[in-house]
Design a protein around this motif. Structure first.
Motif, PDB file in Angstrom:
ATOM      1  N   LEU A  42      39.327  39.477  51.326  1.00 51.91           N
ATOM      2  CA  LEU A  42      37.894  39.717  51.459  1.00 51.91           C
ATOM      3  C   LEU A  42      37.110  38.446  51.739  1.00 51.91           C
ATOM      4  CD1 LEU A  42      37.119  42.329  48.648  1.00 51.91           C
ATOM      5  CD2 LEU A  42      36.882  42.650  51.099  1.00 51.91           C
ATOM      6  N   LEU A  43      37.663  37.293  51.387  1.00 52.06           N
ATOM      7  CA  LEU A  43      36.923  36.044  51.516  1.00 52.06           C
ATOM      8  C   LEU A  43      36.482  35.791  52.950  1.00 52.06           C
ATOM      9  CD1 LEU A  43      35.794  33.424  50.429  1.00 52.06           C
ATOM     10  CD2 LEU A  43      38.101  32.418  50.606  1.00 52.06           C
ATOM     11  N   SER A  96      27.861  43.374  48.344  1.00 50.80           N
ATOM     12  CA  SER A  96      28.757  44.375  47.779  1.00 50.80           C
ATOM     13  C   SER A  96      30.217  44.000  48.027  1.00 50.80           C
ATOM     14  CB  SER A  96      28.448  45.747  48.392  1.00 50.80           C
ATOM     15  OG  SER A  96      29.244  46.749  47.807  1.00 50.80           O
ATOM     16  N   LEU A  97      30.504  43.540  49.241  1.00 48.70           N
ATOM     17  CA  LEU A  97      31.858  43.060  49.532  1.00 48.70           C
ATOM     18  C   LEU A  97      32.215  41.881  48.640  1.00 48.70           C
ATOM     19  CD1 LEU A  97      31.738  43.192  53.438  1.00 48.70           C
ATOM     20  CD2 LEU A  97      33.155  44.630  51.972  1.00 48.70           C
ATOM     21  N   ASN A  98      31.260  40.996  48.461  1.00 49.41           N
ATOM     22  CA  ASN A  98      31.501  39.828  47.624  1.00 49.41           C
ATOM     23  C   ASN A  98      31.694  40.224  46.162  1.00 49.41           C
ATOM     24  OD1 ASN A  98      31.483  36.812  47.393  1.00 49.41           O
ATOM     25  ND2 ASN A  98      29.762  37.260  46.044  1.00 49.41           N
ATOM     26  N   TYR A  99      31.012  41.269  45.738  1.00 47.13           N
ATOM     27  CA  TYR A  99      31.176  41.784  44.378  1.00 47.13           C
ATOM     28  C   TYR A  99      32.604  42.282  44.165  1.00 47.13           C
ATOM     29  CZ  TYR A  99      29.943  44.556  40.193  1.00 47.13           C
ATOM     30  OH  TYR A  99      29.861  45.093  38.928  1.00 47.13           O
ATOM     31  N   GLN A 100      33.149  42.938  45.177  1.00 46.71           N
ATOM     32  CA  GLN A 100      34.535  43.387  45.088  1.00 46.71           C
ATOM     33  C   GLN A 100      35.488  42.195  45.079  1.00 46.71           C
ATOM     34  OE1 GLN A 100      34.969  46.609  44.409  1.00 46.71           O
ATOM     35  NE2 GLN A 100      32.729  46.599  44.527  1.00 46.71           N
ATOM     36  N   LEU A 101      35.187  41.184  45.887  1.00 44.02           N
ATOM     37  CA  LEU A 101      35.985  39.955  45.871  1.00 44.02           C
ATOM     38  C   LEU A 101      36.029  39.387  44.456  1.00 44.02           C
ATOM     39  CD1 LEU A 101      37.271  37.300  46.926  1.00 44.02           C
ATOM     40  CD2 LEU A 101      34.999  36.618  47.731  1.00 44.02           C
ATOM     41  N   ALA A 105      39.368  39.290  41.962  1.00 38.05           N
ATOM     42  CA  ALA A 105      39.814  37.995  41.450  1.00 38.05           C
ATOM     43  C   ALA A 105      39.838  37.991  39.929  1.00 38.05           C
ATOM     44  CB  ALA A 105      38.898  36.895  41.963  1.00 38.05           C
ATOM     45  N   LYS A 106      38.859  38.617  39.309  1.00 36.58           N
ATOM     46  CA  LYS A 106      38.816  38.675  37.850  1.00 36.58           C
ATOM     47  C   LYS A 106      39.992  39.467  37.298  1.00 36.58           C
ATOM     48  CE  LYS A 106      35.713  39.910  34.041  1.00 36.58           C
ATOM     49  NZ  LYS A 106      34.366  40.458  33.685  1.00 36.58           N
ATOM     50  N   THR A 107      40.296  40.591  37.937  1.00 39.87           N
ATOM     51  CA  THR A 107      41.411  41.428  37.497  1.00 39.87           C
ATOM     52  C   THR A 107      42.722  40.664  37.564  1.00 39.87           C
ATOM     53  OG1 THR A 107      40.284  43.437  38.209  1.00 39.87           O
ATOM     54  CG2 THR A 107      42.671  43.558  37.949  1.00 39.87           C
ATOM     55  N   GLN A 108      42.851  39.818  38.587  1.00 40.91           N
ATOM     56  CA  GLN A 108      44.095  39.081  38.800  1.00 40.91           C
ATOM     57  C   GLN A 108      44.058  37.672  38.211  1.00 40.91           C
ATOM     58  OE1 GLN A 108      45.303  39.446  42.959  1.00 40.91           O
ATOM     59  NE2 GLN A 108      44.352  41.461  43.074  1.00 40.91           N
ATOM     60  N   HIS A 109      43.017  37.384  37.434  1.00 37.84           N
ATOM     61  CA  HIS A 109      42.904  36.099  36.726  1.00 37.84           C
ATOM     62  C   HIS A 109      42.940  34.919  37.702  1.00 37.84           C
ATOM     63  CE1 HIS A 109      43.425  38.451  33.095  1.00 37.84           C
ATOM     64  NE2 HIS A 109      44.552  38.942  33.576  1.00 37.84           N
ATOM     65  N   GLY A 111      40.557  32.497  38.838  1.00 32.04           N
ATOM     66  CA  GLY A 111      39.235  31.923  38.629  1.00 32.04           C
ATOM     67  C   GLY A 111      38.692  31.176  39.816  1.00 32.04           C
ATOM     68  N   GLN A 112      39.581  30.635  40.655  1.00 32.03           N
ATOM     69  CA  GLN A 112      39.093  29.886  41.808  1.00 32.03           C
ATOM     70  C   GLN A 112      38.340  30.789  42.778  1.00 32.03           C
ATOM     71  OE1 GLN A 112      42.047  31.087  41.388  1.00 32.03           O
ATOM     72  NE2 GLN A 112      43.360  31.077  43.205  1.00 32.03           N
ATOM     73  N   TYR A 113      38.810  32.019  42.958  1.00 27.77           N
ATOM     74  CA  TYR A 113      38.115  32.960  43.844  1.00 27.77           C
ATOM     75  C   TYR A 113      36.838  33.489  43.189  1.00 27.77           C
ATOM     76  CZ  TYR A 113      42.044  33.032  47.091  1.00 27.77           C
ATOM     77  OH  TYR A 113      43.000  32.672  48.009  1.00 27.77           O
ATOM     78  N   MET A 114      36.865  33.627  41.883  1.00 28.18           N
ATOM     79  CA  MET A 114      35.651  34.049  41.184  1.00 28.18           C
ATOM     80  C   MET A 114      34.542  33.017  41.394  1.00 28.18           C
ATOM     81  SD  MET A 114      37.495  35.328  37.653  1.00 28.18           S
ATOM     82  CE  MET A 114      35.966  35.573  36.747  1.00 28.18           C
TER      83      MET A 114
END
Length: 490
Positions: A42-43, A96-101, A105-109, A111-114
């Motif tokens: 998504l990035l 909204s796309l960024n919210y999914q990003l 990232a949060k689900t997969q731990h 943090g750099q993408y968060m």
């Protein structure tokens, strides 16, 4: 890459907020639809959507005319400031796309993408509130979780407070990150987390300058950042600025004449403004031939016999100015060839950062170690010119000219920042409404006696989210282009 971006856009499009649309309550209920996605996929899409639309708006929409970079010579309502309401769906779609990003990232731990997502969140939300004022923020982007189709409008002051906190947290998070961002999908920085931090902190300075006349702590916050350069690194060269390339390689798929607009003829509606061209001419600016094409015919003109001719804003029959299009300048070929490495979509430039610090230092708001307002001002000019491959000797000559040699005035500083902001987003317009500089000419047919201060809220908000819309108007002021948002009010 383009196929990937399109695919991701289709996935993300189903998540469009549209601020408050009842039709989206049922999104993502198909049990056969994928429910997880790696954040790096998504990035790229979020970056493209953020940068390309920012660049498009700077050229082919209202900010280009409000910033006096362009004159619209066909269907001139935007140029005359007879602005109607403007949808914000595209901006919220990107968010909204960024919210999914962020959530993936949060689900997969990761943090750099968060953290990267938080920086892009700040960029896109600041754009919305800078354009409209109060807007859906704390209750936005949560339609899927909360089924809230009537998000409230947050006060701009509260939005800014939160954005600044998030930028600080994102910078700190990246400083301590132990995982990399995939360089393949990071089309801006190739996975370089230090550069992402520099963008976050430069953006932080932009937002602080925006509110500096309203929030007396803004310069103090800037100084705190400058006092801890290791924690808050900033751009040191134009090569680090936040920008991405265009994907096209030929005129048929290049910006602005290709697939990002309807057709090449669409670009013929927009001519370089007289204010811009005359400013470049008066200062013997070496960027002029890089940005602006000479007129097609040197004879037969009616008003202006210069090699480069801009069109005044808000005049009768602008398409006939100076004897017609053969005697009016177009954009230079640079802007019609994506293969040119100088053509990029910018989120923020090194030059802008330098001018922000120069203005803060000039006002006595901050001190910058090893710098003065003059050196920062000169670095801003050099940063802009360097990005367009203007050589050092030409830069030196330019800086020595009367009118360019630093004189310590805000008028001169903002004029140079305005010039450097050509095709670089909304900053020329936003600085004018903040400082009154440069002192733009309105034109005889202008519907207003001032440069517009904001966009009108989307029309559908008055029916689909009427209660919250009315509350916002009652607090902020009438939904007019002349109404001042929080940080512009005296």
């Amino acid at each position: 890459m383009r196929k990937l971006l399109i695919t991701i856009s289709i996935i993300g499009g189903s998540l469009l907020l549209g601020a408050c649309r009842k039709d989206f309550v049922k999104i993502n209920t198909d049990p056969n639809t994928a429910t997880s996605l790696n954040p790096q996929y998504l990035l790229s899409t979020v970056l493209v959507n953020s940068a390309y639309t920012y660049q498009d708006d700077a050229y082919m929409d209202k900010p280009g005319e409000a910033g006096r970079y362009f004159t619209k010579v066909r269907n001139e309502a935007d140029d005359l400031f007879g602005w109607s309401s403007v949808t914000w769906d595209g901006y919220y779609n990107t968010l909204s796309l960024n919210y999914q990003l962020y959530n993936f990232a949060k689900t997969q731990h990761q943090g750099q993408y968060m953290a990267v997502s938080e920086i892009l969140r700040a960029f896109n939300f600041s754009r919305i509130t800078d354009l409209y004022g109060d807007c859906p923020y704390s209750e936005a982007l949560q339609l899927k979780e909360n089924a809230n189709v009537h998000p409230r409008y947050d006060a701009q002051q509260d939005i800014y407070t939160d954005l600044l906190k998030r930028l600080t947290a994102a910078n700190d998070s990246l400083a301590n990150a132990t995982l990399d961002v995939d360089k393949t999908y990071d089309i801006m920085y190739g996975g370089n987390l230090l550069k992402w931090r520099k963008f976050a902190n430069a953006l932080h300075l932009r937002l602080l300058m925006r509110i500096s006349s309203k929030d007396k702590t803004a310069f103090t916050q800037m100084q705190d950042m400058l006092n801890d350069a290791s924690r808050f690194p900033l751009f040191t060269t134009f090569e680090e600025e936040a920008c991405i390339p265009y994907l096209g390689k030929t005129k048929s798929d290049s910006w602005p004449g290709g697939n990002l607009v309807n057709s090449v003829t669409e670009t013929q509606k927009y001519k370089p403004s007289k204010e811009l061209v005359d400013a470049l001419l008066s200062l013997n600016d070496p960027r002029l031939p890089v940005w602006i094409a000479p007129v097609e015919q040197a004879t037969g003109y009616t008003v202006d016999g210069n090699k480069y001719v801009g069109v005044p804003n808000a005049i009768p029959a602008p398409y006939d100015y100076n004897g017609g299009e053969a005697h009016i300048s177009e954009l230079a070929p640079l802007f019609f060839s994506n293969a040119d490495p100088l053509l990029k979509a910018s989120l923020m430039t090194y030059a802008e950062q330098c001018f922000i610090l120069a203005e803060a230092a000039q006002q006595g708001g901050v001190t910058v170690k090893g710098e003065t307002a003059q050196t920062l001002y000169e670095k801003g000019i050099r940063g802009s010119m360097g990005a367009y491959k203007i050589d050092g000797a030409a830069q030196d000559s330019y800086l020595k000219q009367p009118g360019v040699a630093y004189d310590g005035t805000l008028k001169q500083l903002i004029q140079q920042k305005w010039i450097a902001g050509f095709m670089k987003g909304f900053e020329g317009w936003f600085d004018n409404r903040r400082t009154g500089l440069p002192a733009f000419t309105l034109g005889p047919l202008s519907a207003l006696r001032t440069i517009p201060a904001r966009y009108l809220y989307p029309t559908l908000e008055t029916s689909l989210n009427a209660d919250n819309y009315n509350k916002a108007v009652a607090t902020q002021g009438a939904d007019k282009t002349t109404t001042l948002m929080w940080y512009l009010k005296k």
